[in-house]
Design an enzyme around this catalytic site. Structure first.
Site, PDB file in Angstrom:
ATOM      1  N   SER A 203     -42.191  -9.054 -39.329  1.00 12.48           N
ATOM      2  CA  SER A 203     -42.819 -10.380 -38.892  1.00 12.48           C
ATOM      3  C   SER A 203     -44.322  -9.746 -38.905  1.00 12.48           C
ATOM      4  O   SER A 203     -45.050  -8.849 -39.484  1.00 12.48           O
ATOM      5  CB  SER A 203     -42.444 -11.219 -38.554  1.00 12.48           C
ATOM      6  OG  SER A 203     -42.737 -12.513 -38.524  1.00 12.48           O
TER       7      SER A 203
ATOM      8  N   ASP B 201     -38.297 -14.344 -42.948  1.00 13.89           N
ATOM      9  CA  ASP B 201     -38.989 -13.084 -42.178  1.00 13.89           C
ATOM     10  C   ASP B 201     -37.254 -12.240 -41.429  1.00 13.89           C
ATOM     11  O   ASP B 201     -36.705 -12.594 -41.250  1.00 13.89           O
ATOM     12  CB  ASP B 201     -39.221 -14.247 -41.347  1.00 13.89           C
ATOM     13  CG  ASP B 201     -39.952 -13.813 -40.093  1.00 13.89           C
ATOM     14  OD1 ASP B 201     -39.016 -12.761 -39.682  1.00 13.89           O
ATOM     15  OD2 ASP B 201     -41.221 -14.930 -38.988  1.00 13.89           O
TER      16      ASP B 201
END
Length: 296
Positions: free
Chosen positions: A38, A185
């Site tokens: 991320s 993510d």
């Protein structure tokens, strides 16, 4: 001295990474291989592209995070349509502006695909919801999807890794079947992939230092769960933390810089300049203290 580094996820809290990097630089610690999930993947990509700490700070200091808000045009016209987007497109924002910004920043260093960085020097962690897999890019591209990593854009990989569920619409990745994979993510399955260099023979050459935007696992307080909403939040938090926490507790805990970040939400894209500075200062101070006692 050269070291490798792994950066956790954390959204806008990642401004604290800048301070951590400044402290590492002051101790003459040079980063070789880098990896992240991320927000950590964003930083890793910049470092792999050859950006200096000073350059990264300049880029992020002058970045208006609100420019990444890019809902489809019709949602600005039809009241309430953004909730339809959330239901049918699984996200409020397309994420195209974010990905294009990444592409432009990396292009300034002549970095486009994974062919443009040394082999094994950049690893990006992504979650494949369709196949139910934790994916490391570029390592898994050929094996799982039949995609040559030399032709795969780094900006696309990082956009996938930073695709916060329900905030950004997930990217779709074609593979070996007719079904495209829904990529989100990487923090959903591994928010702190300290294990990512384990299979590499170079691990023995250099220490691997982790930088994590939270307290150590021993200091995490028990959650109070009184309703379904709190339980849902706890489910997501547990999924993000459980795998990594077990690894950290049984292996390389002494090589991790913990930077606890309070009162800042992951998706607070309207974060003030003052809050950014506090995050940077906190990251720098925590890393400075850690390095006083760290031995390789």
């Amino acid at each position: 001295m050269k070291i490798d580094a792994v950066f956790s996820g954390g959204g806008v809290k990642a401004f604290a990474f800048i301070g951590a990097l400044e402290s590492l630089e002051e101790r003459n610690l040079e980063l070789e291989r880098v990896a992240g999930t991320s927000a950590g993947a964003i930083l890793a990509a910049f470092l792999a592209a050859g950006y200096t700490v000073k350059e990264i700070r300049h880029i992020l200091d002058n970045l208006d995070l609100k420019t990444f808000f890019d809902p489809p045009h019709f949602s600005k016209i039809i009241p309430g349509s953004k909730w339809l987007l959330l239901y049918f497109q699984n996200g409020l924002y397309k994420g195209d502006k974010f990905e294009n910004w990444l592409y432009i920043q990396l292009a300034k260093k002549n970095i486009y695909t994974f062919r443009d960085v040394p082999e094994n020097y950049l690893k990006v962690v992504v979650s494949d919801l369709t196949l139910g897999k934790l994916v490391v890019i570029p390592d898994d591209l050929e094996r799982i999807y039949g995609i040559n990593p030399n032709h795969f854009l780094i900006s696309k990989a990082v956009r996938m890794s930073a695709g916060f569920p329900y905030f950004f619409m997930p990217k779709k990745l074609p593979g070996k079947t007719n079904e495209k994979s829904i990529m989100v993510d990487g923090g959903l399955l591994s928010n702190f992939p300290l294990w990512v260099f384990d299979q590499d023979q170079n691990k023995q050459r250099r220490p691997v230092l982790g930088v994590k935007l939270s307290d150590s696992t021993e200091m995490i307080q028990p959650r109070r769960i009184k309703n379904a909403l709190e339980m849902l939040h706890a489910l997501f938090s547990t999924m993000k933390q459980a795998h990594d926490a077990r690894y950290v507790s049984t292996s390389e805990g002494k090589n991790i810089i913990f930077i606890p970040v309070k009162n800042v939400e992951t998706t607070d894209f309207r974060i003030s300049s003052e809050s950014k500075k506090k995050l940077i200062d906190e990251g720098k101070q925590r890393t400075k203290i850690f390095l006083q006692y760290w031995s390789t």
